[in-house]
Design an enzyme around this catalytic site. Structure first.
Site, PDB file in Angstrom:
ATOM      1  N   ARG B  28       0.802  -1.211   0.000  1.00  0.00           N
ATOM      2  CA  ARG B  28       0.000   0.000   0.000  1.00  0.00           C
ATOM      3  C   ARG B  28       0.844   1.275   0.000  1.00  0.00           C
ATOM      4  NH1 ARG B  28      -3.612   2.282   4.720  1.00  0.00           N
ATOM      5  NH2 ARG B  28      -5.491   2.972   3.686  1.00  0.00           N
ATOM      6  N   LYS B  30       2.443   2.415  -2.193  1.00  0.00           N
ATOM      7  CA  LYS B  30       2.423   3.074  -3.514  1.00  0.00           C
ATOM      8  C   LYS B  30       1.220   3.997  -3.695  1.00  0.00           C
ATOM      9  CE  LYS B  30       4.915  -0.864  -4.540  1.00  0.00           C
ATOM     10  NZ  LYS B  30       4.670  -2.284  -4.279  1.00  0.00           N
ATOM     11  N   CYS B  52      10.075  34.601  23.191  1.00  0.00           N
ATOM     12  CA  CYS B  52       9.987  33.195  23.617  1.00  0.00           C
ATOM     13  C   CYS B  52       9.994  33.079  25.142  1.00  0.00           C
ATOM     14  CB  CYS B  52      11.163  32.414  23.023  1.00  0.00           C
ATOM     15  SG  CYS B  52      11.386  30.787  23.765  1.00  0.00           S
ATOM     16  N   CYS B  55      13.288  31.204  26.487  1.00  0.00           N
ATOM     17  CA  CYS B  55      14.642  31.737  26.357  1.00  0.00           C
ATOM     18  C   CYS B  55      15.131  32.297  27.701  1.00  0.00           C
ATOM     19  CB  CYS B  55      14.686  32.838  25.290  1.00  0.00           C
ATOM     20  SG  CYS B  55      14.939  32.197  23.607  1.00  0.00           S
ATOM     21  N   ASN B  77       5.947  23.166  35.272  1.00  0.00           N
ATOM     22  CA  ASN B  77       5.037  23.538  34.189  1.00  0.00           C
ATOM     23  C   ASN B  77       3.978  24.512  34.709  1.00  0.00           C
ATOM     24  OD1 ASN B  77       3.189  23.507  32.000  1.00  0.00           O
ATOM     25  ND2 ASN B  77       3.882  21.450  31.455  1.00  0.00           N
ATOM     26  N   ASP B  78       3.843  25.655  34.015  1.00  0.00           N
ATOM     27  CA  ASP B  78       2.878  26.665  34.463  1.00  0.00           C
ATOM     28  C   ASP B  78       1.429  26.213  34.241  1.00  0.00           C
ATOM     29  OD1 ASP B  78       5.109  28.239  35.041  1.00  0.00           O
ATOM     30  OD2 ASP B  78       5.090  29.175  33.061  1.00  0.00           O
ATOM     31  N   HIS B 116      17.864  29.145  21.231  1.00  0.00           N
ATOM     32  CA  HIS B 116      16.492  29.005  20.744  1.00  0.00           C
ATOM     33  C   HIS B 116      16.424  28.179  19.456  1.00  0.00           C
ATOM     34  CE1 HIS B 116      12.293  30.381  20.385  1.00  0.00           C
ATOM     35  NE2 HIS B 116      12.523  30.630  19.108  1.00  0.00           N
ATOM     36  N   ASN B 156       7.962  16.471  22.945  1.00  0.00           N
ATOM     37  CA  ASN B 156       7.148  16.668  21.750  1.00  0.00           C
ATOM     38  C   ASN B 156       7.906  17.633  20.867  1.00  0.00           C
ATOM     39  OD1 ASN B 156       4.927  15.105  22.600  1.00  0.00           O
ATOM     40  ND2 ASN B 156       4.135  16.808  23.811  1.00  0.00           N
ATOM     41  N   CYS B 163       3.573  20.679  19.782  1.00  0.00           N
ATOM     42  CA  CYS B 163       4.561  21.494  20.471  1.00  0.00           C
ATOM     43  C   CYS B 163       4.315  22.951  20.098  1.00  0.00           C
ATOM     44  CB  CYS B 163       5.965  21.057  20.061  1.00  0.00           C
ATOM     45  SG  CYS B 163       7.238  22.001  20.862  1.00  0.00           S
ATOM     46  N   SER B 164       4.169  23.798  21.114  1.00  0.00           N
ATOM     47  CA  SER B 164       3.752  25.168  20.825  1.00  0.00           C
ATOM     48  C   SER B 164       4.916  26.154  20.807  1.00  0.00           C
ATOM     49  CB  SER B 164       2.690  25.609  21.836  1.00  0.00           C
ATOM     50  OG  SER B 164       3.113  25.320  23.143  1.00  0.00           O
ATOM     51  N   HIS B 167      11.546  26.437  20.765  1.00  0.00           N
ATOM     52  CA  HIS B 167      12.714  26.390  21.660  1.00  0.00           C
ATOM     53  C   HIS B 167      12.875  24.945  22.150  1.00  0.00           C
ATOM     54  CE1 HIS B 167      15.495  28.692  24.405  1.00  0.00           C
ATOM     55  NE2 HIS B 167      15.627  27.433  24.793  1.00  0.00           N
ATOM     56  N   HIS B 169      12.945  21.796  23.970  1.00  0.00           N
ATOM     57  CA  HIS B 169      12.590  21.446  25.351  1.00  0.00           C
ATOM     58  C   HIS B 169      11.827  20.133  25.389  1.00  0.00           C
ATOM     59  CE1 HIS B 169       8.753  23.153  23.973  1.00  0.00           C
ATOM     60  NE2 HIS B 169       8.170  22.565  25.015  1.00  0.00           N
ATOM     61  N   GLN B 171       9.597  17.472  28.464  1.00  0.00           N
ATOM     62  CA  GLN B 171       8.794  17.577  29.677  1.00  0.00           C
ATOM     63  C   GLN B 171       9.017  16.348  30.550  1.00  0.00           C
ATOM     64  OE1 GLN B 171       4.700  18.970  29.467  1.00  0.00           O
ATOM     65  NE2 GLN B 171       4.866  19.193  27.246  1.00  0.00           N
ATOM     66  N   HIS B 301      11.676   5.449  23.221  1.00  0.00           N
ATOM     67  CA  HIS B 301      10.873   5.346  21.998  1.00  0.00           C
ATOM     68  C   HIS B 301      10.895   6.664  21.229  1.00  0.00           C
ATOM     69  CE1 HIS B 301       8.853   1.586  23.097  1.00  0.00           C
ATOM     70  NE2 HIS B 301       8.579   2.072  24.290  1.00  0.00           N
ATOM     71  N   TYR B 319      -9.749   3.212  10.980  1.00  0.00           N
ATOM     72  CA  TYR B 319      -9.454   1.812  11.240  1.00  0.00           C
ATOM     73  C   TYR B 319      -8.487   1.669  12.414  1.00  0.00           C
ATOM     74  CZ  TYR B 319      -7.928  -2.961  10.978  1.00  0.00           C
ATOM     75  OH  TYR B 319      -7.633  -4.243  11.324  1.00  0.00           O
ATOM     76  N   GLN B 326      -1.972   0.501  11.902  1.00  0.00           N
ATOM     77  CA  GLN B 326      -1.707  -0.019  10.563  1.00  0.00           C
ATOM     78  C   GLN B 326      -0.553   0.764   9.963  1.00  0.00           C
ATOM     79  OE1 GLN B 326      -2.152   1.595   7.470  1.00  0.00           O
ATOM     80  NE2 GLN B 326      -1.896  -0.172   6.158  1.00  0.00           N
TER      81      GLN B 326
HETATM   82  O1  LIG Z   1      -8.065   4.850   3.225  1.00  0.00           O
HETATM   83  P1  LIG Z   1      -7.755   6.302   3.124  1.00  0.00           P
HETATM   84  O2  LIG Z   1      -8.966   7.181   3.322  1.00  0.00           O
HETATM   85  O3  LIG Z   1      -6.976   6.658   1.892  1.00  0.00           O
HETATM   86  O4  LIG Z   1      -6.771   6.616   4.346  1.00  0.00           O
HETATM   87  C1  LIG Z   1      -7.159   7.041   5.611  1.00  0.00           C
HETATM   88  O5  LIG Z   1      -7.861   6.043   6.357  1.00  0.00           O
HETATM   89  C2  LIG Z   1      -7.146   4.853   6.631  1.00  0.00           C
HETATM   90  C3  LIG Z   1      -7.989   3.969   7.518  1.00  0.00           C
HETATM   91  O6  LIG Z   1      -8.354   4.609   8.729  1.00  0.00           O
HETATM   92  C4  LIG Z   1      -5.781   5.139   7.300  1.00  0.00           C
HETATM   93  O7  LIG Z   1      -5.026   3.949   7.341  1.00  0.00           O
HETATM   94  C5  LIG Z   1      -4.989   6.213   6.539  1.00  0.00           C
HETATM   95  O8  LIG Z   1      -3.836   6.557   7.282  1.00  0.00           O
HETATM   96  C6  LIG Z   1      -5.882   7.438   6.336  1.00  0.00           C
HETATM   97  O9  LIG Z   1      -5.189   8.439   5.632  1.00  0.00           O
HETATM   98  O1  LIG Z   2       2.218  20.537  27.586  1.00  0.00           O
HETATM   99  P1  LIG Z   2       2.083  21.195  26.238  1.00  0.00           P
HETATM  100  O2  LIG Z   2       3.367  21.199  25.458  1.00  0.00           O
HETATM  101  O3  LIG Z   2       1.445  22.542  26.308  1.00  0.00           O
HETATM  102  O4  LIG Z   2       1.040  20.277  25.425  1.00  0.00           O
HETATM  103  C1  LIG Z   2       1.376  19.216  24.582  1.00  0.00           C
HETATM  104  O5  LIG Z   2       1.911  18.096  25.290  1.00  0.00           O
HETATM  105  C2  LIG Z   2       1.036  17.470  26.241  1.00  0.00           C
HETATM  106  C3  LIG Z   2       1.743  16.249  26.790  1.00  0.00           C
HETATM  107  O6  LIG Z   2       2.070  15.318  25.776  1.00  0.00           O
HETATM  108  C4  LIG Z   2      -0.307  17.111  25.621  1.00  0.00           C
HETATM  109  O7  LIG Z   2      -1.194  16.727  26.651  1.00  0.00           O
HETATM  110  C5  LIG Z   2      -0.930  18.291  24.863  1.00  0.00           C
HETATM  111  O8  LIG Z   2      -2.088  17.857  24.172  1.00  0.00           O
HETATM  112  C6  LIG Z   2       0.103  18.821  23.861  1.00  0.00           C
HETATM  113  O9  LIG Z   2      -0.417  19.930  23.149  1.00  0.00           O
END
Ligand SMILES: O=P(O)(O)O[C@H]1O[C@H](CO)[C@@H](O)[C@H](O)[C@H]1O
Ligand SMILES: O=P(O)(O)O[C@H]1O[C@H](CO)[C@@H](O)[C@H](O)[C@H]1O
Lengths: 349, 349
Positions: B28, B30, B52, B55, B77-78, B116, B156, B163-164, B167, B169, B171, B301, B319, B326
């Protein structure tokens, strides 16, 4: 020490359907958002788009021409993730870390209507009844194939949900194995049924109908609720009030009532941020493996990504991927917001 | 009947770390993509941004001023999802569907560098060593708090990952309960250890080092691999070659080797699509509940969303949400692509 206040204090909730927890941080919904905004599609769509490969009479990428369909229309996915071909498989070495098995299946696309510009909330109830009949037929036909043990009906709506064509459509992936989430659900339903002799979701729904806090909309046959353990900000689940294991067991009254609740729920969704509300939805029901499955209960999930506006979504990232799902707004608050919204589509006003 | 070919045929693979399956559809990859494209950020960033809030020397939203930090810098974290306040909790009614419990914890932000404009691949190895030392200190300090049983370190990266602020960072969310994914991992590691007396990931790594198909980069102390059961297109995992349950058990040689492999892996990531490669990364290691946890193995990971270019990501929707994860491109193919990329950052060429 302060007493636990579920509306204010960080807490975890338990999801008995898949035996997992979710972290809820009610106080965090006040957090300002400076991150990515989603593009909001405000362009009106034509009723027919000559460039759309799902519109009636148009030619798809594989050269096939769509018929001049008038209601829903089903075809095999041109880029299917599953194939029907049987594969010869000798098995895995005992204890190997490289454990894999071929998977057979069929992927179909279900066009909901020839109208390019109408999604569920804007279709009339008859049109939705026609889609439900199509789902019933597909569940029956695909389920009858000997090697198909599970039929997953779902819809990706909106570009933010990976949907590449705004023409209203869903998909069906039917396959030999029970997918991971379905297997987890079945294990929970089965354990509950073996222990109590009743259905987990029926018992749960009774409690929800008593307290009413998380009910979004209901009618004689169905209720749409924000589950106590919902992970997405405006996640909902439609459950039938009668114990029904699969869509083909619906009476015609139930088909009509399901169409009505689908229209009402998705209309409220569109009205929430006055936008065509994106989501992935999907039906969970009894496998088609030939067993009776009294432990099962038909239900439909809606997982919408938006958090506070048409352009700000919830990111399930970092902590959520490594740790567990996390939400800010409480399910009770979300249900209240959805419940209070009009059942008339904002475009119709 | 054709014989099963794992490089061509749709199949499922088993993930022994969390006891779940993934659907792999090699053919798939392709499929043409007509859906949403992500915005690609090509604007060069300044070394210091007066706007920022991360910073050095700048004022954050809560009015606090960041110190004039020179290496990494940690603060609470604020807008923390968890609170430290103890909450009085009487428990849930037996058998109730509304099962919730308060959760105590601490969220911190770790600025990787005062610069930054530098992310991990562009930092020098000493700067990364400093981050690892910071992670060690936080794991020790937070873990020493009596009610903290788990310390989740994560990053993130990129606006597509929620990530907003660009800079650099990460968590840390430390809390009393083991989060869902960690609990699942621990259950698998424990079951394997009880059965075999050895560590699941150590045994797995030995197999991967034999076949070499999924190794992206390695050194004396660590290997970065695309797991056999990876769900994201370019998902990887860094595992130490020695059985180490937690980051505080690293020797100084291991700290240095971990810094080097982090730099090499993230450089390859950036080089893949010549973009600042988005991902969520996170460290899984022994809980801080005071138990020995010989079943644990330190690993990190990386879950990157991109699929085929800087602007086309994999959507885990429909799906995937209802059924199971998938993927299209095989882990072997992804590993090969990453392995063949230069270890010199494309901006340095
Ligand atoms: O099958 P579509 O609409 O091309 O693709 C979409 O739905 C699929 C099934 O949820 C997902 O695997 C794909 O990542 C998504 O882009
Ligand atoms: O904490 P942040 O950077 O504002 O927020 C980001 O990371 C968090 C932790 O993964 C998530 O819960 C938020 O949805 C994401 O926007």
């Amino acid at each position: 020490m302060r007493k636990f206040d579920i509306n204010e204090d960080p807490h975890r909730r338990y999801n008995p359907l898949i035996n997992e927890w979710v972290l809820v941080s009610p106080h965090r919904s006040k957090r300002p958002w400076q991150g990515q905004k989603e593009a909001v599609n405000t362009v009106g769509l034509p009723q027919y788009d000559p460039e759309c490969y799902l519109c009636a009479g148009n030619v798809r990428m594989n050269g096939e021409k769509n018929p001049d369909y008038k209601e829903s229309f089903v075809f095999e996915n041109d880029f299917a993730a599953l194939k029907q071909e049987p594969i010869d498989f000798v098995g895995n070495e005992e204890g190997s870390f490289f454990k894999a098995q071929p998977e057979r299946g069929i992927s179909r696309v279900v066009c909901f209507s020839p109208r390019h510009d109408l999604t569920l909330p804007e279709m009339d109830v008859d049109g939705i009844v026609n889609i439900i009949h199509t789902w019933q037929k597909e569940y029956t036909d695909l389920g009858a194939i000997d090697y198909i043990n599970h039929v997953q009906i779902f819809e990706n709506k909106g570009s933010v949900m990976g949907c590449s064509n705004p023409h209203p459509h869903g998909q069906i992936w039917a396959q030999s194995s029970l997918p991971t989430q379905v297997q987890k659900t079945q294990d929970s339903l089965k354990a509950y049924f073996d222990k109590n002799g009743t259905n987990l979701l029926q018992d749960y729904l009774k409690e929800e109908l008593k307290v009413k806090d998380r009910i979004v909309v209901e009618n004689d046959h169905f209720a749409a609720i924000v589950p106590f353990w919902a992970i997405w900000p405006f996640e909902t689940m439609i459950v039938s009030k009668r114990h029904i294991t699969k869509i083909t067991d619906f009476t015609e009254d139930e088909v009509a009532a399901f169409a009505v609740i689908l229209k009402k729920l998705t209309t409220k969704y569109d009205n929430l941020f006055e936008t065509s509300f994106p989501y992935s939805s999907g039906i969970h029901q009894a496998p088609t493996d030939g067993e009776a499955h009294p432990e099962w209960q038909f239900h439909m999930h809606f997982y919408p990504p938006l958090l506070r506006s048409a352009s700000v979504k919830k990111f399930m990232v970092g902590y959520e991927m490594m740790g567990e799902s996390q939400r800010d707004i409480t399910p009770e608050k979300s249900a209240e917001m959805l419940r209070n919204l009009s059942e008339v589509h904002y475009k119709q006003k």
